[in-house]
Design a protein around this motif. Structure first.
Motif, PDB file in Angstrom:
ATOM      1  N   LEU A  39       0.836  -1.203   0.000  1.00 65.08           N
ATOM      2  CA  LEU A  39       0.000   0.000   0.000  1.00 65.08           C
ATOM      3  C   LEU A  39       0.870   1.252   0.000  1.00 65.08           C
ATOM      4  N   LEU A  40       1.895   1.277   0.840  1.00 69.91           N
ATOM      5  CA  LEU A  40       2.758   2.456   0.935  1.00 69.91           C
ATOM      6  C   LEU A  40       3.583   2.653  -0.332  1.00 69.91           C
ATOM      7  N   ILE A  41       4.093   1.572  -0.888  1.00 69.35           N
ATOM      8  CA  ILE A  41       4.876   1.655  -2.122  1.00 69.35           C
ATOM      9  C   ILE A  41       4.001   2.115  -3.282  1.00 69.35           C
ATOM     10  N   GLY A  42       2.814   1.558  -3.373  1.00 65.36           N
ATOM     11  CA  GLY A  42       1.891   1.968  -4.431  1.00 65.36           C
ATOM     12  C   GLY A  42       1.526   3.432  -4.326  1.00 65.36           C
ATOM     13  N   GLN A  43       1.294   3.898  -3.106  1.00 66.69           N
ATOM     14  CA  GLN A  43       0.967   5.305  -2.879  1.00 66.69           C
ATOM     15  C   GLN A  43       2.130   6.200  -3.297  1.00 66.69           C
ATOM     16  N   ALA A  44       3.336   5.827  -2.915  1.00 64.50           N
ATOM     17  CA  ALA A  44       4.512   6.637  -3.241  1.00 64.50           C
ATOM     18  C   ALA A  44       4.745   6.705  -4.743  1.00 64.50           C
ATOM     19  N   ALA A  45       4.474   5.614  -5.435  1.00 59.83           N
ATOM     20  CA  ALA A  45       4.682   5.590  -6.886  1.00 59.83           C
ATOM     21  C   ALA A  45       3.613   6.388  -7.624  1.00 59.83           C
TER      22      ALA A  45
END
Length: 277
Positions: free
Chosen positions: A172-178
């Protein structure tokens, strides 16, 4: 973020803490969704941070905006933010991002059977760092994740492919950052999320300073006493400081307990006093 905005963020985080024991990853996802709404309108941000408007009025605006779209917890968190004071209209968006990430991090802390507490946080941090290493080792991936013509969904999809095997919280955090790096490189935002996880890890680490080396029995007693005091299994590190007054000093996160001044450590001092027994 500084001054009044920093104080408001601290207030919001303290309020959020009461919801974290039962929070789910869907709450973090909802808060990121609210962030998307707030970021999409400069007028809305100004309305929510206008110091001339009453907090209740701004809170009601948020509730109307989110009615039927998110859970009551998500709506309450966003409404509470609107009642606080912000030095800059962007600060409320930054606060939303921090709260959403904190929820995801707390869910990782809750664990899923194998990685609980400190273990869950360490796994999350490792997943985030692994993603960053993979991206930073490839100019092609860096270019793809910063391509202005690529859609947010396309960048999210690429990032998640690079993080196969990571925890749901990390994904979730990686997807948000990308997808929504909000003016940063995706890897820079991932580093911010990792720093938040590292800060939460401090709650599980007891840094103990003692006046003289402790025996294994003493260490076991101290560990048991601290676990009971904080209600969780802490990771304990010890250093020896012969000049230490009171014999023992414990730091857990932002809290420092000094045996010479704090009654909370009286029982620990008694345990240490029984070292010869």
């Amino acid at each position: 973020m500084a001054g009044v905005s920093s104080e408001s963020l601290a207030n919001a985080l303290a309020d959020l803490e009461t919801k974290l024991p039962t929070a789910s990853l869907s709450l973090a996802d909802e808060l990121f969704g609210i962030l998307r709404i707030v970021d999409s309108s400069a007028g809305l941000r100004r309305a929510l941070t206008d110091p001339s408007r009453e907090g209740a009025e701004k809170s009601a605006l948020v509730e109307r905006l989110l009615a039927g779209k998110v859970s009551s917890d998500a709506s309450q968190i966003a409404s509470h933010l609107a009642t606080l004071r912000w030095a800059d209209s962007r600060d409320i968006s930054d606060a939303l991002e921090t709260l959403a990430a904190t929820v995801a991090i707390a869910v990782a802390e809750q664990g899923n059977g194998e990685a609980v507490g400190l273990g869950g946080l360490e796994r999350l941090e490792n997943d985030l760092f692994a993603f960053n290493r993979r991206v930073e080792d490839s100019h092609e991936l860096q270019a793809a994740l910063s391509e202005p013509q690529a859609t947010a969904d396309a960048k999210r999809t690429l990032a998640l492919r690079l993080a196969v095997g990571a925890s749901d919280e990390a994904l979730l955090l990686i997807g948000q950052a990308a997808a929504e790096p909000r003016g940063l490189k995706p890897t820079e935002l991932v580093k911010r999320f990792a720093a938040l996880a590292a800060k939460r890890q401090e709650r599980w680490i007891a840094e103990v300073a003692v006046a003289r080396p402790l025996s294994e029995t003493q260490l076991d007693r101290l560990q048991a006493g601290l676990n009971g005091l904080y209600g969780r299994e802490l990771k304990m590190t010890t250093t020896v400081d012969p000049q230490l007054l009171g014999g023992v000093r414990v730091a857990v996160g932002d809290e420092v307990l000094d045996a010479s001044t704090l009654a909370r450590l009286a029982d620990l001092r008694q345990q240490l006093a029984g070292q010869a027994g």
